[in-house]
Design a protein around this motif. Structure first.
Motif, PDB file in Angstrom:
ATOM      1  N   LEU A  91       0.850  -1.129   0.051  1.00 53.42           N
ATOM      2  CA  LEU A  91      -0.065  -0.009   0.137  1.00 53.42           C
ATOM      3  C   LEU A  91       0.993   1.267   0.046  1.00 53.42           C
ATOM      4  N   ASP A  92       0.638   2.052  -1.083  1.00 44.58           N
ATOM      5  CA  ASP A  92       1.321   3.361  -1.109  1.00 44.58           C
ATOM      6  C   ASP A  92       0.789   4.390   0.171  1.00 44.58           C
ATOM      7  N   THR A  93       1.661   4.842   1.002  1.00 42.60           N
ATOM      8  CA  THR A  93       1.315   5.715   1.968  1.00 42.60           C
ATOM      9  C   THR A  93       1.829   7.162   1.932  1.00 42.60           C
ATOM     10  N   SER A  94       2.159   7.388   0.642  1.00 45.27           N
ATOM     11  CA  SER A  94       2.648   8.837   0.519  1.00 45.27           C
ATOM     12  C   SER A  94       1.501   9.763   0.486  1.00 45.27           C
ATOM     13  N   GLY A  95       1.996  10.938   0.659  1.00 41.58           N
ATOM     14  CA  GLY A  95       0.834  12.219   0.961  1.00 41.58           C
ATOM     15  C   GLY A  95      -0.302  12.181  -0.348  1.00 41.58           C
ATOM     16  N   SER A  96       0.495  11.817  -1.424  1.00 43.61           N
ATOM     17  CA  SER A  96      -0.721  12.193  -2.697  1.00 43.61           C
ATOM     18  C   SER A  96      -1.938  11.008  -2.541  1.00 43.61           C
ATOM     19  N   MET A  97      -1.865  10.004  -1.753  1.00 46.39           N
ATOM     20  CA  MET A  97      -2.970   9.271  -1.829  1.00 46.39           C
ATOM     21  C   MET A  97      -4.090  10.121  -0.609  1.00 46.39           C
ATOM     22  N   ARG A  98      -3.896  11.249  -0.209  1.00 47.74           N
ATOM     23  CA  ARG A  98      -4.843  12.058   0.710  1.00 47.74           C
ATOM     24  C   ARG A  98      -4.794  13.215  -0.177  1.00 47.74           C
ATOM     25  N   ASP A 102       1.458  16.694  -4.837  1.00 49.21           N
ATOM     26  CA  ASP A 102       0.817  16.418  -6.298  1.00 49.21           C
ATOM     27  C   ASP A 102      -0.277  15.570  -6.442  1.00 49.21           C
ATOM     28  N   GLY A 103      -0.768  15.297  -5.300  1.00 45.10           N
ATOM     29  CA  GLY A 103      -2.215  14.346  -5.160  1.00 45.10           C
ATOM     30  C   GLY A 103      -3.169  14.974  -5.839  1.00 45.10           C
ATOM     31  N   ARG A 104      -4.080  14.276  -6.653  1.00 43.68           N
ATOM     32  CA  ARG A 104      -5.240  14.590  -7.150  1.00 43.68           C
ATOM     33  C   ARG A 104      -6.680  14.507  -6.670  1.00 43.68           C
ATOM     34  N   ALA A 105      -6.581  13.579  -5.589  1.00 45.99           N
ATOM     35  CA  ALA A 105      -7.731  13.338  -4.983  1.00 45.99           C
ATOM     36  C   ALA A 105      -7.471  12.469  -3.631  1.00 45.99           C
ATOM     37  N   ASP A 106      -8.266  12.586  -2.619  1.00 45.41           N
ATOM     38  CA  ASP A 106      -8.081  11.987  -1.307  1.00 45.41           C
ATOM     39  C   ASP A 106      -9.071  10.677  -1.378  1.00 45.41           C
ATOM     40  N   ILE A 107      -8.518   9.571  -1.718  1.00 50.08           N
ATOM     41  CA  ILE A 107      -9.018   8.314  -1.559  1.00 50.08           C
ATOM     42  C   ILE A 107      -8.286   7.342  -0.662  1.00 50.08           C
ATOM     43  N   PHE A 108      -7.489   7.735   0.277  1.00 53.85           N
ATOM     44  CA  PHE A 108      -6.701   6.726   1.048  1.00 53.85           C
ATOM     45  C   PHE A 108      -7.891   6.009   1.955  1.00 53.85           C
ATOM     46  N   GLU A 109      -8.709   6.649   2.708  1.00 56.49           N
ATOM     47  CA  GLU A 109      -9.772   5.842   3.242  1.00 56.49           C
ATOM     48  C   GLU A 109     -10.778   4.854   2.544  1.00 56.49           C
ATOM     49  N   PHE A 132       4.665   1.579   1.969  1.00 59.28           N
ATOM     50  CA  PHE A 132       5.812   2.251   1.416  1.00 59.28           C
ATOM     51  C   PHE A 132       5.642   3.586   1.034  1.00 59.28           C
ATOM     52  N   ASP A 133       6.553   4.564   0.922  1.00 56.48           N
ATOM     53  CA  ASP A 133       6.634   5.908   0.377  1.00 56.48           C
ATOM     54  C   ASP A 133       7.916   6.147  -0.377  1.00 56.48           C
ATOM     55  N   GLY A 134       8.921   6.675   0.692  1.00 54.01           N
ATOM     56  CA  GLY A 134      10.286   6.884   0.384  1.00 54.01           C
ATOM     57  C   GLY A 134      11.113   5.750   0.788  1.00 54.01           C
ATOM     58  N   ASP A 161       1.079   9.682   4.921  1.00 53.48           N
ATOM     59  CA  ASP A 161       1.885  11.118   5.234  1.00 53.48           C
ATOM     60  C   ASP A 161       3.463  10.734   4.754  1.00 53.48           C
ATOM     61  N   GLY A 162       3.499  10.143   3.957  1.00 49.91           N
ATOM     62  CA  GLY A 162       4.977  10.135   3.245  1.00 49.91           C
ATOM     63  C   GLY A 162       5.179  11.257   2.201  1.00 49.91           C
ATOM     64  N   ASN A 163       6.507  11.436   1.725  1.00 48.66           N
ATOM     65  CA  ASN A 163       6.967  12.435   0.891  1.00 48.66           C
ATOM     66  C   ASN A 163       6.979  11.863  -0.486  1.00 48.66           C
ATOM     67  N   ASN A 164       7.541  10.707  -0.707  1.00 46.37           N
ATOM     68  CA  ASN A 164       7.819  10.018  -1.991  1.00 46.37           C
ATOM     69  C   ASN A 164       7.211   8.895  -2.347  1.00 46.37           C
ATOM     70  N   THR A 165       7.505   8.432  -3.516  1.00 42.56           N
ATOM     71  CA  THR A 165       6.928   7.293  -4.173  1.00 42.56           C
ATOM     72  C   THR A 165       8.015   6.358  -4.577  1.00 42.56           C
TER      73      THR A 165
END
Length: 724
Positions: A91-98, A102-109, A132-134, A161-165
């Protein structure tokens, strides 16, 4: 039913050898055609059809799917099949998932909710959650997550809440530690909304990440799900070059259905389902999916509901049962690669089914049987089988130190396996296996050796006598005789040669033909049965005149013939059934007496457990005699029906046909029935003649007392009387 299209390469025959004098002009003509039309030549070499529609579809599939164009047939893999399931969620836990950065939508939940729904619906035996993220962030494994509160708490606490992918580096680290588990089917889900942004990643990082899963089995799969983004070119190439991974791209804000039950999960089907109700298999694929089915021997009564697959409304599920199914039997439900939008390297979709079974195929009837055996002692395991199994072809293996014999009448559902102790060491146990065609090997209860006992004596077998040719010893004259050094004259040499030739011809003319191989000694006649023991465990045993007691397979329900069950012909016709209070006697043959003490039993009497009965026969044709061998199931009396060269041997319970070819046929040897050994017939035109009858039996015309003598034709109906 609808089936996935299968591409097969044409089989071409080798060209004929060129004929002398004509090969050069023909070769020149062929070369000219090849040079003028190279496109057609390439098509001919590859065997590709030139029809427009089929060719276009094949080319599109190959271009879109790459290595996945050739799909495996729907067949269960060889070897042991998995019985457990393991899910790996990357599972991607970078901030873009929320929707951050550069995230486009909050879909994490919503993605977490989809993962939890998969856990509750598919109920994997084990789940590993990797975030994972960084780089690789967390890794935790949960047993039985659908009922594990630790899993629920861990998923709820997961944050994006991560910074990279760093996708490829993290995926490789996630897959490498997966240990081989042959009994487990593994499904990996990679869920991300971004692309790999690791500046240190090499050109082959995506392929290396997929290659890290080296512990996978033939049914293991990996699904790369791109959430609101495209799958990068490097990842596409890696997916197409893999033999177990595929990809799915979803539009922005669309959440995947990891269970594969709806259109949002098309292409994500797979794994293992335990099926109690056949209709439950209807949830393995989205509605309208064309399916094929492969089954193991224990699930041969499972069928696909073709009406449902042809889009005809039906109230039943996609699987139908036409008979019993063995508990634990496997089936493979297959669908062709998905053609829905967003599929990358689609592969044939396969779901392994484990069936809990509608009824046991074998039921053990006497679990109380004593399975501790001394040398010479017997133990009989009795079973009732489901209808339609070829019990007469059953065999036993793995019975070292024991002698095993499987007994089953053709068409019967009752099966008995009799073991006799030979040289099984005291205290040592063996677990034999019962083999029935069409079923997986069935392990039998363990049997244990015991000290003591003795083996029955085996009658000696006379060894064949081999004739020895006569030998002549050379004669020598006295040493130093007057003629010892004289050379023989030519006349004497000629006379000597003539005498030697005459002697040789005379010896060859008078040489005796080799003696025929001695026939194996006839087995000793069986000990007469003089008693029946109805035991406390409601089983029967035969008591011989020598006091030996042997168990008999005794059905627990329904009428049965004791002669058939015990394979003792002179007890045929004695029918009984289990009753609430004991054993109810249903019928006696008119020439068989069964007594309890001084009282003769009558039809309808009930014998209490723990009773010893006496048995006596009154007609000589039913008296104990050498075993009937392969004819034992026919019962007594036996009759011979002659129809030209075909001889029918009939009994009360069956018939055996024998076509006579040889000039002289011994019926005992041809039918493998020792009781008929010495009864020989001959084929004269289209009639059978009686050549010889042993002293132990006689033939007579049915309904008469006329005894047939050697040299007379067999009548259409003759009766065999055993004389004891």
């Amino acid at each position: 039913m609808d089936r996935a299209p299968a591409s097969t390469a044409p089989i071409t025959a080798p060209p004929p050898a060129p004929r002398p004098g004509r090969s050069r002009p023909l070769t020149a003509l062929l070369l000219t055609c090849l040079l003028l039309n190279p496109t057609q030549t390439g098509a001919a070499q590859t065997g590709t059809p030139q029809s427009g529609t089929a060719q276009t579809r094949t080319a599109q599939t190959t271009q879109a799917s790459g290595a996945a164009a050739v799909q495996p047939a729907c067949a269960l893999p060889a070897g042991p099949l998995p019985t457990r399931t393991r899910a790996v969620i990357v599972l991607d836990t970078s901030g873009s998932m929320r929707g951050l950065g550069d995230g486009r939508a909050d879909i994490f939940e919503q993605v977490k909710a989809s993962v939890d729904r998969y856990v509750q619906v598919r109920t994997p035996d084990e789940l590993t959650l990797i975030t994972f993220d960084g780089g690789l962030r967390t890794r935790r494994t949960f047993s039985d997550p659908a009922r594990n509160p630790d899993w629920t708490a861990a998923l709820a606490a997961t944050r994006a809440d991560g910074n990279n992918t760093y996708l490829y580096r993290s995926l490789r680290a996630a897959l490498q530690p997966l240990t081989p588990q042959p009994d487990t089917l593994t499904t990996v889900f990679v869920l991300t909304d971004g692309i790999d942004n690791d500046s240190a990643a090499t050109a082959g990082a995506a392929q290396a990440a997929l290659d890290a899963f080296t512990a996978r089995g033939p049914l293991d799969r990996l699904h790369y799900v791109a959430l609101g983004t495209d799958i990068p070119a490097a990842a596409r190439a890696a997916l197409e070059g893999s033999d177990y991974a595929s990809g799915l791209t979803l539009p922005l804000r669309r959440i995947p259905d990891l269970t594969g039950q709806t259109a949002a999960g098309t292409g994500l089907e797979g794994g293992l389902l335990t099926i109690t109700d056949p209709a439950a298999a209807d949830t393995a694929f989205p509605p309208g999916t064309p399916l094929t089915l492969a089954v193991s021997p224990g699930a041969r009564n499972v069928r696909l509901n073709t009406a449902r697959l042809n889009n005809v409304p039906a109230d039943t599920g996609r699987l139908n049962l036409t008979g019993p199914v063995q508990a634990g039997a496997a089936a493979l439900l297959c669908a062709p690669p998905s053609e829905a939008a967003g599929q990358v390297a689609p592969r044939a979709r396969r779901v392994l089914l484990r069936l809990t079974g509608s009824a046991p195929l074998l039921t053990w009837l006497n679990p109380g049987e004593d399975r501790t055996l001394k040398a010479g002692e017997h133990a009989t395991l009795r079973y009732r089988a489901a209808p339609g199994l070829p019990l007469e072809q059953a065999s036993v293996r793995g019975a070292a130190g024991l002698r095993a014999e499987v007994r089953a009448l053709p068409g019967s559902r009752e099966l008995s396996v009799q073991f006799m102790g030979l040289d099984l060491p005291a205290g040592q146990s063996v677990t034999p296996t019962l083999l029935i065609p069409g079923l997986p090997p069935q392990p039998l209860p363990a049997l244990t050796g015991a000290a003591g006992g003795r083996l029955p004596t085996v009658p000696p077998v006379t060894a064949p006598v081999t004739p020895t040719p006569p030998t002549t010893e050379p004669t020598t004259g006295p040493a130093g005789g007057a003629d010892s050094g004289r050379a023989p004259s030519p006349l004497a040499a000629l006379v000597g040669l003539a005498l030697a030739a005459a002697l040789l011809l005379g010896w060859r003319a008078r040489r005796k033909a080799p003696a025929p191989a001695a026939r194996p000694a006839r087995p000793a006649p069986p000990t007469p049965v003089e008693g029946l023991e109805y035991r406390d465990d409601r089983t029967l045993a035969l008591v011989g005149a020598d006091g030996e007691v042997s168990s008999v397979p005794t059905p627990l329900g329904g009428p049965f013939d004791l002669g058939q069950m015990a394979r003792v012909p002179h007890l045929s016709g004695l029918r009984a059934e289990q009753h609430r209070d004991g054993l109810r006697i249903l019928r006696f043959p008119p020439d068989l007496e069964v007594s309890q003490g001084t009282r003769l039993l009558n039809p309808g009497d009930v014998v209490r457990p723990g009773t010893l009965l006496g048995v006596a026969v009154a007609r000589r044709s039913r008296a104990p005699h050498p075993t009937l061998g392969s004819l034992a199931g026919l019962g007594l009396p036996l009759a011979l029906h002659s129809r030209g060269p075909v001889l029918h041997v009939r009994g009360p319970y069956g018939e055996h046909a024998l076509r006579v070819h040889a000039p002289v046929t011994d019926l005992g040897e041809a039918l493998r029935a020792p009781a008929l050994e010495g009864l020989s017939v001959s084929l004269s035109g289209r009639d059978l003649l009686l050549l010889h009858a042993p002293d132990t039996l006689q033939l007579r015309v049915a309904g008469e007392n006329t005894v047939l003598t050697p040299g007379t034709p067999l009548p259409p109906h003759a009766v065999v009387d055993f004389l004891g």
